[in-house]
Design a protein around this motif. Structure first.
Motif, PDB file in Angstrom:
ATOM      1  N   GLU A 259      44.408 -23.577  18.177  1.00 25.27           N
ATOM      2  CA  GLU A 259      45.078 -24.390  19.214  1.00 25.27           C
ATOM      3  C   GLU A 259      46.603 -24.394  19.038  1.00 25.27           C
ATOM      4  O   GLU A 259      47.327 -24.750  19.960  1.00 25.27           O
ATOM      5  CB  GLU A 259      44.593 -25.848  19.161  1.00 25.27           C
ATOM      6  N   LEU A 260      47.071 -24.036  17.857  1.00 28.97           N
ATOM      7  CA  LEU A 260      48.519 -24.100  17.590  1.00 28.97           C
ATOM      8  C   LEU A 260      49.163 -22.716  17.671  1.00 28.97           C
ATOM      9  O   LEU A 260      50.345 -22.549  17.364  1.00 28.97           O
ATOM     10  CB  LEU A 260      48.780 -24.707  16.210  1.00 28.97           C
ATOM     11  N   VAL A 261      48.364 -21.746  18.049  1.00 20.98           N
ATOM     12  CA  VAL A 261      48.840 -20.364  18.072  1.00 20.98           C
ATOM     13  C   VAL A 261      48.854 -19.868  19.512  1.00 20.98           C
ATOM     14  O   VAL A 261      47.908 -20.118  20.255  1.00 20.98           O
ATOM     15  CB  VAL A 261      47.891 -19.499  17.206  1.00 20.98           C
ATOM     16  N   ASP A 262      49.931 -19.272  19.937  1.00 22.04           N
ATOM     17  CA  ASP A 262      49.974 -18.615  21.251  1.00 22.04           C
ATOM     18  C   ASP A 262      51.006 -17.482  21.186  1.00 22.04           C
ATOM     19  O   ASP A 262      51.497 -17.158  20.103  1.00 22.04           O
ATOM     20  CB  ASP A 262      50.276 -19.622  22.376  1.00 22.04           C
ATOM     21  N   GLU A 263      51.352 -16.918  22.360  1.00 20.24           N
ATOM     22  CA  GLU A 263      52.284 -15.780  22.354  1.00 20.24           C
ATOM     23  C   GLU A 263      53.614 -16.131  21.701  1.00 20.24           C
ATOM     24  O   GLU A 263      54.225 -15.314  21.007  1.00 20.24           O
ATOM     25  CB  GLU A 263      52.585 -15.328  23.787  1.00 20.24           C
ATOM     26  N   ASN A 264      54.060 -17.354  21.953  1.00 22.70           N
ATOM     27  CA  ASN A 264      55.345 -17.762  21.375  1.00 22.70           C
ATOM     28  C   ASN A 264      55.237 -18.225  19.927  1.00 22.70           C
ATOM     29  O   ASN A 264      56.239 -18.373  19.244  1.00 22.70           O
ATOM     30  CB  ASN A 264      55.968 -18.890  22.205  1.00 22.70           C
ATOM     31  N   HIS A 265      54.022 -18.515  19.513  1.00 22.17           N
ATOM     32  CA  HIS A 265      53.793 -18.965  18.135  1.00 22.17           C
ATOM     33  C   HIS A 265      52.696 -18.122  17.506  1.00 22.17           C
ATOM     34  O   HIS A 265      51.567 -18.586  17.355  1.00 22.17           O
ATOM     35  CB  HIS A 265      53.400 -20.444  18.092  1.00 22.17           C
ATOM     36  N   PRO A 266      53.009 -16.879  17.175  1.00 20.55           N
ATOM     37  CA  PRO A 266      51.976 -16.019  16.581  1.00 20.55           C
ATOM     38  C   PRO A 266      51.579 -16.541  15.205  1.00 20.55           C
ATOM     39  O   PRO A 266      52.394 -17.213  14.546  1.00 20.55           O
ATOM     40  CB  PRO A 266      52.675 -14.661  16.466  1.00 20.55           C
ATOM     41  N   PRO A 267      50.338 -16.269  14.779  1.00 20.78           N
ATOM     42  CA  PRO A 267      49.912 -16.772  13.461  1.00 20.78           C
ATOM     43  C   PRO A 267      50.776 -16.180  12.358  1.00 20.78           C
ATOM     44  O   PRO A 267      51.027 -14.984  12.336  1.00 20.78           O
ATOM     45  CB  PRO A 267      48.461 -16.298  13.347  1.00 20.78           C
ATOM     46  N   LEU A 268      51.223 -17.039  11.443  1.00 19.04           N
ATOM     47  CA  LEU A 268      52.127 -16.584  10.375  1.00 19.04           C
ATOM     48  C   LEU A 268      51.380 -16.212   9.102  1.00 19.04           C
ATOM     49  O   LEU A 268      51.968 -15.662   8.177  1.00 19.04           O
ATOM     50  CB  LEU A 268      53.159 -17.675  10.078  1.00 19.04           C
ATOM     51  N   TYR A 269      50.071 -16.557   9.059  1.00 13.68           N
ATOM     52  CA  TYR A 269      49.284 -16.256   7.857  1.00 13.68           C
ATOM     53  C   TYR A 269      47.996 -15.558   8.264  1.00 13.68           C
ATOM     54  O   TYR A 269      47.437 -15.857   9.317  1.00 13.68           O
ATOM     55  CB  TYR A 269      48.924 -17.549   7.111  1.00 13.68           C
ATOM     56  N   ARG A 270      47.534 -14.684   7.387  1.00 11.85           N
ATOM     57  CA  ARG A 270      46.220 -14.105   7.606  1.00 11.85           C
ATOM     58  C   ARG A 270      45.179 -15.107   7.128  1.00 11.85           C
ATOM     59  O   ARG A 270      45.483 -16.005   6.336  1.00 11.85           O
ATOM     60  CB  ARG A 270      46.084 -12.775   6.873  1.00 11.85           C
ATOM     61  N   SER A 271      43.978 -14.959   7.638  1.00 12.13           N
ATOM     62  CA  SER A 271      42.938 -15.887   7.241  1.00 12.13           C
ATOM     63  C   SER A 271      42.437 -15.533   5.833  1.00 12.13           C
ATOM     64  O   SER A 271      42.401 -14.367   5.445  1.00 12.13           O
ATOM     65  CB  SER A 271      41.856 -15.822   8.322  1.00 12.13           C
ATOM     66  N   TYR A 272      42.102 -16.543   5.044  1.00 17.54           N
ATOM     67  CA  TYR A 272      41.614 -16.324   3.672  1.00 17.54           C
ATOM     68  C   TYR A 272      40.634 -17.435   3.338  1.00 17.54           C
ATOM     69  O   TYR A 272      40.603 -18.465   4.027  1.00 17.54           O
ATOM     70  CB  TYR A 272      42.798 -16.325   2.686  1.00 17.54           C
ATOM     71  N   THR A 273      39.865 -17.226   2.289  1.00 25.96           N
ATOM     72  CA  THR A 273      39.040 -18.344   1.818  1.00 25.96           C
ATOM     73  C   THR A 273      39.863 -19.121   0.804  1.00 25.96           C
ATOM     74  O   THR A 273      40.709 -18.549   0.113  1.00 25.96           O
ATOM     75  CB  THR A 273      37.740 -17.882   1.137  1.00 25.96           C
TER      76      THR A 273
END
Ligand code: OGA
Ligand code: NI
Length: 299
Positions: A259-273
């Motif tokens: 919900e906090l990610v969009d075109e202007n706010h791309p994810p800054l971290y890769r997913s991890y456990t």
């Protein structure tokens, strides 16, 4: 905590963005109980050495064990101890069976920490709800999206003849989601890094310090900051503090909330456990840790 909901949501959101730290008052936990907690922790650490020697462990975060933090000299690999001791254990907001693995001496340790854990659990739910709302999410979002694990660290910093030569706890960020810290009044200790300067967090009467951990920084896609902090020592006075951490389960997947990610706010971290994160955390023992940075994606 007795302001109206919207005011609290806004103030906490602002504090999480600007400082990553805030103090709460009117939190509903009695001053008497807070003082009892600090007293039993003090009594525990001041037990004769022979009584707690068997609890000292070389392994960080071992349940029911005392650990001494250290810095590793980069050239010689020599371990240089910090001026403090930390006692680790798990806790739970509902089931008090965790207290059975706590020390029996001092005699009231189990009872007092058990009572405190329930109340901190309630406060944690409230704060996570306010933080969720501040991020524009449903109020139960953070509380329900992960399978929380609850760990605690009691800190003891004896008086130190040369405070300028050492630290009680070197600078670090907390690696969980949220930390709820009770600290002794009247002694300077906790310092937070703000704009390149260390600022003292002197406790307001009957307050708790709350801070954002690394996982909340990642979940919020860097909107909220997990800020570096440390504890300094004092010449004349010992100091104790009690940090209660709320983190994910090691199998939980952590990544910026969609919900906090969009075109202007791309994810800054890769997913991890979270388990992967802890592994990386352990690899960096004794160094200035940069753990979440390992999972950061290039812009
Ligand atoms: C911690 C911590 C600070 C203090 O336990 O993670 O930052 O004031 N403690 O003892
Ligand atoms: Ni900390």
């Amino acid at each position: 905590m007795n302001e109206d909901n919207e005011a609290l949501v806004q103030r906490i959101a602002k504090a999480c963005e600007e400082f990553g730290f805030f103090q709460v008052i009117n939190h509903g936990i009695s001053m008497e109980l807070c003082n009892d907690v600090l007293d039993v922790i003090t009594n525990f650490f001041q037990l004769p050495y022979e009584e707690k020697a068997h609890l000292v462990s070389p392994n960080h975060m071992e349940d029911g064990k005392i650990f001494k933090y250290f810095i590793k000299d980069q050239e010689t690999q020599e371990k240089i101890s910090m001026w403090g001791e930390a006692f680790f254990h798990t806790w739970h907001p509902v089931h008090t069976s965790f207290t059975l693995s706590l020390p029996q001496n001092p005699p009231r340790y189990r009872e007092i920490v058990g009572t405190y854990a329930k109340q901190i659990g309630t406060l944690n739910t409230q704060i996570l709800s306010l933080i969720s709302q501040g991020l524009g999410l449903h109020k139960d979002f953070l509380h329900q999206s992960l399978n929380p694990t609850y760990t605690a660290q009691a800190n003891y910093y004896p008086p130190c003849p040369r405070p300028e030569l050492t630290l009680g706890l070197r600078d670090h960020t907390d690696f969980n989601i949220l930390t709820l810290l009770l600290q002794e009044e009247g002694v300077t200790g906790l310092q937070v890094l703000k704009d390149g300067k260390w600022i003292n967090v002197n406790p307001s009467p009957n307050s708790l310090v709350i801070n954002v951990g690394d996982q909340l920084q990642v979940l919020s896609n860097d909107r909220y900051k997990s800020v570096r902090h440390r504890a300094v020592t004092n010449v004349a006075k010992k100091r104790v503090s009690f940090a209660m951490f709320v983190g994910p389960n090691e199998h939980d997947c952590v990544s910026p909330i969609s919900e906090l990610v969009d075109e202007n706010h791309p994810p800054l971290y890769r997913s991890y456990t979270f388990g992967e994160f802890i592994q990386e955390f352990r690899k960096q023992e004794g160094k200035t840790r940069l753990v979440k940075e390992v999972f950061k994606m290039c812009d």
